[in-house]
Design a protein around this motif. Structure first.
Motif, PDB file in Angstrom:
ATOM      1  N   ASN A 146       0.880  -1.294   0.090  1.00 12.73           N
ATOM      2  CA  ASN A 146       0.013   0.035  -0.061  1.00 12.73           C
ATOM      3  C   ASN A 146       0.857   1.429   0.180  1.00 12.73           C
ATOM      4  OD1 ASN A 146      -3.281  -0.481   0.640  1.00 12.73           O
ATOM      5  ND2 ASN A 146      -1.990  -2.148   1.322  1.00 12.73           N
ATOM      6  N   GLY A 147       0.500   2.189  -0.780  1.00 11.81           N
ATOM      7  CA  GLY A 147       1.148   3.602  -0.847  1.00 11.81           C
ATOM      8  C   GLY A 147       0.947   4.416   0.344  1.00 11.81           C
ATOM      9  N   PHE A 148       1.767   5.398   0.584  1.00  9.22           N
ATOM     10  CA  PHE A 148       1.412   6.244   1.940  1.00  9.22           C
ATOM     11  C   PHE A 148       0.295   6.950   1.840  1.00  9.22           C
ATOM     12  CE2 PHE A 148       2.539  10.218   4.396  1.00  9.22           C
ATOM     13  CZ  PHE A 148       2.608   9.417   5.522  1.00  9.22           C
ATOM     14  N   THR A 149      -0.324   7.408   0.626  1.00  6.14           N
ATOM     15  CA  THR A 149      -1.376   8.142   0.602  1.00  6.14           C
ATOM     16  C   THR A 149      -2.765   7.221   1.190  1.00  6.14           C
ATOM     17  OG1 THR A 149      -0.656   9.331  -1.156  1.00  6.14           O
ATOM     18  CG2 THR A 149      -3.129   9.214  -1.007  1.00  6.14           C
ATOM     19  N   HIS A 150      -2.446   5.658   0.574  1.00  9.52           N
ATOM     20  CA  HIS A 150      -3.609   4.915   0.979  1.00  9.52           C
ATOM     21  C   HIS A 150      -3.451   4.677   2.521  1.00  9.52           C
ATOM     22  CE1 HIS A 150      -3.276   3.661  -3.375  1.00  9.52           C
ATOM     23  NE2 HIS A 150      -4.524   3.095  -3.344  1.00  9.52           N
ATOM     24  N   HIS A 151      -2.484   4.639   3.030  1.00  6.04           N
ATOM     25  CA  HIS A 151      -2.431   4.243   4.719  1.00  6.04           C
ATOM     26  C   HIS A 151      -2.950   5.608   5.178  1.00  6.04           C
ATOM     27  CE1 HIS A 151      -0.435   0.762   5.063  1.00  6.04           C
ATOM     28  NE2 HIS A 151       0.485   0.960   4.052  1.00  6.04           N
TER      29      HIS A 151
END
Length: 380
Positions: A146-151
């Motif tokens: 998961n990308g940081f934006t998703h997190h």
């Protein structure tokens, strides 16, 4: 001019193309993993110094500005994003062993500092709820995909550990972009998944298929692209169908994953009589045709007989030998669970009832997120 050995060259091109794409994906995945570890490490460092009041007020803003001066063109290190990194660390502090290499940490802490960073009782309790053994390794792999934006999006909307794990797994395995993730968070997919009003227990004999079918549908769909000018007006089936067909991508996103649209008003001829299914889909994951009938207002028991007819015809005339039984979904505004239960009790075909919410049904707070019709016209 025909190229000598052309077919062999084309095969070579495809093989090389596949290798290039695989390498790019591996490089992107590795870069994302390293970025997550970096942000987690920065979050740990910022958390310690800001929470323990080693820094004064406005320190994060100052640090962000100074970083821009030191590294011209640096992106992703605004004050708000640094605070996101701090929240990322603090919410996932129990992931420390998987994200920070003890032998080569990004930041060095003294023994005294490390002792002061023992997780709180609340975080320790959360840690006990994480998957263990092989499942733990699988979760860590998904976490790092998961990308940081998703997190950040997941942390903003999902407040308990089970819910966060659910969305992390879904995003990693179904390759959701951030827009899709937000949609499922707003429509509360976690709470609705697997809670469909259905008769699968008596109509689907194979347990594994029954479980997959149950997880493929929600009990309520958010159709925020359907906007009726008169808030008191109930859209008829044809208006609802036209709105869905015109926004079929959004409808599939609301419906779930692995659905392919076959068509609307799908024609069936039974003994020289014509019948039309409002919407027909195919779900790759459960390998079933899915017939959807659109109904305004409240669910009525008489809808079940017609759906049973459609499913029998689909299974006999349309379904391929390798496919699973067709499934019917009655999409309506409201339902009474007891009436649904009695209506389904002696049916032989698998079906469920799903309710929907249109734009007019949304709370004012959600409506304001979207531009109104005039604003959209202006933008276009």
């Amino acid at each position: 001019m025909e190229i000598q050995g052309g077919s062999n060259y084309l095969q070579a091109v495809q093989q090389i193309k596949t290798a290039i794409l695989r390498s790019r994906y591996a490089a992107a995945a590795l870069a994302n993993k390293e970025l997550l570890k970096l942000y987690f490490g920065i979050g740990q460092y910022v958390s310690f110094h800001s929470r323990n009041k080693n820094w004064g007020k406005g320190a994060i803003d100052s640090i962000s500005n100074l970083l821009q001066q030191e590294l011209h063109g640096l992106r992703g290190f605004s004050a708000s994003n640094i605070k996101n990194m701090r929240a990322f660390y603090e919410e996932w502090e129990f992931m420390l062993p998987f994200l920070i290499d003890e032998k080569a940490p990004f930041f060095q802490f003294s023994e005294e500092e490390l002792n002061r960073q023992i997780p709180s009782a609340e975080l320790k309790n959360s840690n006990r709820q994480l998957p263990t053994g092989e499942l733990e390794n699988e979760f860590v792999a998904m976490f790092l995909k998961n990308g940081f934006t998703h997190h950040c999006t997941i942390l903003s909307y999902a407040k308990n550990i089970e819910e966060r794990i659910f969305y992390i797994q879904k995003t990693a395995t179904e390759f959701w972009n951030n827009t899709t993730l937000k949609h499922h968070l707003k429509s509360d997919l976690y709470q609705r998944q697997g809670k469909l009003a259905h008769n699968f227990q008596t109509t689907l004999s194979e347990n594994s298929f029954r479980q997959k079918a149950l997880m493929a549908f929600k009990d309520e769909m958010l159709l925020d692209f359907i906007n009726i000018e008169d808030a008191d007006e109930e859209p008829n089936e044809r208006v609802l169908e036209n709105a869905i067909v015109q926004n079929i991508k959004k409808f599939i996103m609301a419906l779930g994953s692995e659905f392919s649209f076959i068509g609307n008003q799908h024609r069936l001829i039974i003994e020289d009589e014509e019948y039309f299914i409002d919407l027909l889909f195919y779900n790759r994951k459960i390998q079933s045709l899915v017939a959807i009938e659109l109904k305004k207002g409240k669910f009525k028991a008489e809808y079940v007989g017609k759906m049973n007819l459609y499913l029998s015809a689909l299974d006999e005339m349309v379904k391929q030998p390798h496919e699973n039984p067709s499934i019917g979904i009655i999409l309506c505004k409201e339902k009474n669970n007891k009436i649904v239960e009695f209506a389904f009790r002696d049916t032989s075909k698998p079906m469920g009832v799903v309710t929907y919410k249109a734009y007019n049904d949304l709370p004012e707070a959600y409506k304001n997120i979207l531009p109104d019709t005039e604003a959209l016209k202006g933008l276009l």
